[in-house]
Design a protein around this motif. Structure first.
Motif, short mmCIF file in Angstrom:
data_model
loop_
_atom_site.label_atom_id
_atom_site.label_comp_id
_atom_site.label_asym_id
_atom_site.label_seq_id
_atom_site.Cartn_x
_atom_site.Cartn_y
_atom_site.Cartn_z
N ARG A 94 -7.48 -3.07 -7.00
CA ARG A 94 -7.49 -1.65 -7.35
C ARG A 94 -7.75 -0.78 -6.11
O ARG A 94 -7.28 0.36 -6.02
N GLY A 95 -8.50 -1.33 -5.18
CA GLY A 95 -8.83 -0.60 -3.97
C GLY A 95 -7.61 -0.22 -3.15
O GLY A 95 -7.62 0.78 -2.43
N VAL A 131 -6.48 2.91 -4.49
CA VAL A 131 -7.41 3.99 -4.17
C VAL A 131 -7.20 4.48 -2.74
O VAL A 131 -7.12 5.69 -2.48
N MET A 132 -7.09 3.56 -1.80
CA MET A 132 -6.91 3.99 -0.40
C MET A 132 -5.55 4.67 -0.21
O MET A 132 -5.45 5.67 0.51
N ALA A 146 -5.57 8.20 -1.67
CA ALA A 146 -6.32 9.17 -0.85
C ALA A 146 -5.37 9.85 0.13
O ALA A 146 -5.46 11.07 0.37
N ILE A 147 -4.45 9.09 0.70
CA ILE A 147 -3.45 9.67 1.61
C ILE A 147 -2.56 10.65 0.84
O ILE A 147 -2.34 11.79 1.27
N VAL A 161 0.84 -1.20 0.00
CA VAL A 161 0.00 0.00 0.00
C VAL A 161 0.88 1.26 0.00
O VAL A 161 0.59 2.23 -0.70
N LEU A 202 -9.50 10.90 -6.96
CA LEU A 202 -9.64 9.44 -7.04
C LEU A 202 -10.37 8.99 -8.29
O LEU A 202 -10.14 7.89 -8.80
#
Lengths: 261, 261, 261, 261
Positions: free
Chosen positions: C218-219, C222-223, C226-227, C62, C96
C-alpha cells in the motif's frame, strides 16, 4: 449516455444572512448559553436534544476519553507542532491519525460485539448463556474479546465502576451493560485470568444503551482526544519536549552505524 | 563530547494502576459525572476548574464553532471517509487539516491584534484612540483587519450580539470586547463600508477576556470542529454524498480533454 | 521496580557534519546524479541498489500509481488547500488519508492472497489447482477477490498488459504473475463474468515477484500519490475549483431545509 | 437570485474504458517503461517531458529530500503507525503534517527571496549589489536569511557543492545560483559568521533555474519525504521503536507528579 445524477443532501445545518440553524435549532437563540459542549455533541450526532439523563451519561463517556497523559498520539502531535507551529490544526490532525485499532478500536469492538449478540435488547433471553457463547466464539477464532482487562489498570480499571454508576443513576444500566459484565465473567472462567470490564468495554456497552450505531463509537474517542491534544500543544508551546525527544532518539538509534567523532 | 540532556516533563495527567489524574483531579471521583465536556476542555487547557461564569462563556465560545454546515472541511472529511471507512479518525484528521488562515485564522488574528494593542487591560488609556491607530496601521500595510464583516451574515452576524450578551451576563465584557467594538467603528468610518464585528472577532475578544494566549485560540476551533466532523461522517455513512460529488466533478472537469464516447 | 529499557535502533540513515549516508551509501557522492527517484525509493525500502531490471519494473509500478485524475483523494487535498494555503504539506496529508481499503487496499490484498496461496514460489505445484481453490475460498466467504475487474476499464484495464510486458522483459514474470492470471481465469469460469486482472492485481503480483512484504505494498500507492497530489495543488493554486465545489454542494445539500430568500 | 456557476476544470489527466492519459501522454504506451519516477513527477508538475538535463537536475533535487534519518517527521509517522497499523497512509500523512516553516520552509523562502530580488534573470544588473541589498533588508527586519548555514553540517553542507555541480554539468547554473552565492558572501561579511549556502538554499536556487513557482517548492520536500516515510514505517513494522519511546517519555515526563509505587 449521460450518467444520472443522484441528489446531494445534508440535514445537519444551514445558514442564511440573519440565521444559523443546527439540527433545527437556532444557534444563537436556542443553543448558545443554554447547552454545554457535550450536549451540543449529542445534538449534532443524534439530531435530538439530550434529556438530563442522556446529557449526564454522554458527557461522562466523552470526558473519559479526553486525556490520558503522554501517549503515542500526544507525542505525534507535539513532534508535528515542532516542525509546523503555524499549523496547530495539522498537529492535532497528526495526533488523531493514530487513534486506530490498537488504542481506540476496542470501544467500537465492544459495541459491535454486544449489538451482534443481542439484536433486540428486550428479547426474553438468558444473558449468561449468550455471554458464554460469545466467549467461546472469540476463543475458537483466537481473537481477543474487546473491552476486557488492561495492561496498567489492575486489578480493575478505576473508570469502569464510576461509568457504570453514572449509567445506573441515570436509568441507563440496561441489558447491554449487563451482558458486558456477563461476558467478563464468562471470559474469566474460561481463561482463568482476571479480565474485568475496562473503560473501553464500559463505554462500548453504554453507547449501546444510548442507541448509537457501533460505527460511530470510535468517533467519541476522536472528538474527545482533539480536546486533549490542544492541551498538549499548548503545553508544548510553553514547555517543549519534542526536540529533546528527537535528539535523544536520533543519538541512540544510529550510534551503531554512525562514526563516533 | 556528549550532548547534555534536558529534562522532559508534562504536568497534564498521569495514571497508576488504581488512579488516573487529570490536572490534579481524580478522573473518576472528581471529574466524571460532575463536569460537562466544555468544563473539562477548560480544565485541560488552563489547569483550573472554571467558575460558573467561565464555564458559561467558554462553553458558548466553543459551541459556536462546532458546526456551520457544508464547508470545505466537512467535504474533505466525507471524501476521505469514502476511501477509508475503516479509519474514521483519519477522515476527521483530513477535515481538520484545512482549518488554517482562510477560515479559522481570523479568530487568533483578532486576539493577537487586541493583546498587542492593549497589553495591560487595566491601563488608563483611551480605547477609541487606540482603535483608530490600529485601523490606520492595518490600512497602511494593506492588511485586512481580522474579525470584521462577513460574506454571508449581513448586515450583522447573528452570533455576535448573543456572544457579547453571554459575556456581559457573566461579567466578562471588559476592555478587550470594548476595544474590538471601537475597532469596528473606526474601520467603518475609515472605509465607508459596513464592517460589524463578526463571530470570529467576538470570540477573539472574549478569549482575551478569559486570558487565553492568542496562539491557542485557533485550537478552540479545531476541537469544536472535530465534534462537528464526527457528525458529518455519521451522516455520510447513512446518506452519502462523497462519491456523487467526485463523479460530477470528474465528469465536468475533464470534459474538455476527454474524448466523448 | 524500574522497567527494563529496550534498545532503539534504526538502520536507514545517519548524518555527521561532513557526511550523510542513506542505506550505507554516501548521499552526495554515490546517490545524487547517479540514481533516479524510483531507484532511491527502492534503495530506501530494501537497503539494496536495484539492478537495471529491478529499476525498470519498480519505477513502472510506482509510476502507474502517481495520477488518475480527479479522485476523492485529489478533491480532499484541493479543499484542504483552499482553507490552509500556507500548509501545502497538510493538504497532501489530507489527500493521503483516504487511500484506504476502498481504493488502494486491493493492491495489498492481491499480494497477500498470492503469498498465502503460494508460500514457496519454487514449489512443484499446479497453479491452476491452487487458483481454483483460492477462488472457491473467496466465494464461499462471500468476499471479493482482490485485483480483478474494474468499474471503468472494460473489457480490460489498459495498464495490465503493459505492466506484465515490462515484468516479462525484465525477467520478473514468474509464478506469482502466472498464479494471478490463473485466478482471473478461475474467477471468470466460476462467476460467468469478465474479470480480467486489473492494474492493482498486476501490481500486487509483481510486488510478489520483487519480494516485497504485502504489508508495505500500500505504501507504493501512498508515495506515488503524494507526487500526484502536489500536482493537483499546484493546479488548484492557478485554476481553483475547491470553492466552486463547496458552494455548489452547499446550495444543493441544504435547499430542502433552508428558507428560500 | 441564483448564484452564477463558474466552470470546474482540470488539465492533468483523464481516463476512458480503454485509455488513461496523464498530461497528454498515454500512460501505458508513452510513460510506463520509458520514464523514471522523477521524470513523471516533472511531467505531472509542468505538463512537459523533461529534457535529459532537466531530468538529471530535478531527480537530484527531489532525491536530496527523501531521507535524513530520525526526524520529528519520521517519529510522528512511527508513533502513528503503532496506534493504527491498518492505516499506513495515515501514518505517512501524520509524518508529512510537520513539514512546515521550521524544517522545509527555508527552501521556498530561498526561492521566493531570489525571485523577488531578480524578477528578470536576464536583466543587466550587478548581482553583488543586489545581494548586499537583500542582506541589508533581512537584517534590518531582524529576519533570518533562508538557505544559509546549518546547525549540524559545518563548515559546509556536503550536499551543496554536489547539487551545484550537477546543476552546472547540465547547464542550469545560472544567475539565481550565482545570486544565492553572492547572498551567502554578503551575509558572511555583514555578520562575521560562516554562513555558506545549505542544501535548502541550493535547492531553492536551482528551483528558480528550473522555473518553478516558489509556492510549489515545498511540495518537492513533501513528495520526497513521503517516500522516506514509507521506508521508516516498513522498518518500524520489523524493528519497532515507537512503543519504547512512548514508555520512556511517559515514565520521565510524569515522574515528578506521579506517586512512586
Amino acid at each position: 449516455m449521460a450518467r444520472k445524477q443522484r441528489p446531494i443532501r445534508s440535514d445537519i445545518a444551514w445558514s442564511m444572512p440573519d440565521r444559523i440553524e443546527v439540527r433545527g435549532k437556532d444557534l444563537p437563540g436556542e443553543i448558545l448559553g443554554k447547552l454545554n459542549l457535550g450536549d451540543v455533541a449529542y445534538l449534532q450526532l443524534t439530531g435530538e436534544m439530550p434529556t438530563t439523563e442522556q446529557s449526564q451519561v454522554f458527557n461522562a463517556i466523552v470526558i473519559t476519553l479526553v486525556e490520558h497523559g503522554i501517549t503515542p498520539s500526544s507525542l505525534a502531535a507535539r513532534l508535528t507542532y515542532a516542525g509546523a507551529p503555524e499549523s496547530l490544526q495539522a498537529a492535532v490532525a497528526a495526533g488523531l491519525c493514530g487513534l486506530g485499532t490498537v488504542f481506540v478500536g476496542s470501544m467500537e469492538g465492544a459495541s459491535r460485539m454486544l449489538y451482534e449478540a443481542l439484536e433486540d435488547a428486550d428479547a426474553n433471553v438468558d444473558l449468561s448463556v449468550i455471554a458464554q457463547r460469545v466467549v467461546q466464539e472469540y476463543r475458537s477464532r483466537g481473537e481477543i474479546i474487546p473491552g476486557l482487562g488492561h495492561p496498567v489498570h489492575k486489578p480493575i480499571d478505576p473508570r469502569t465502576p464510576r461509568l457504570f454508576e453514572i449509567a445506573a443513576e441515570n436509568g441507563m444500566s440496561g441489558r447491554y451493560v449487563e451482558l458486558m459484565q456477563y461476558i467478563a465473567s464468562a471470559a474469566e472462567q474460561a481463561s482463568g485470568k482476571q479480565l474485568p470490564v475496562n473503560a473501553t468495554g464500559a463505554i462500548g456497552a453504554i453507547c449501546c444503551e444510548l442507541g448509537f450505531p457501533w460505527k460511530i463509537v470510535r468517533g467519541f474517542g476522536v472528538m474527545a482526544r482533539a480536546i486533549g491534544l490542544v492541551g498538549h500543544i499548548l503545553e508544548e508551546s510553553e514547555q517543549p519536549m519534542a526536540v529533546e525527544i528527537w535528539q535523544r532518539v536520533e543519538d541512540e538509534a544510529t550510534a551503531h552505524i554512525r562514526p563516533q567523532a
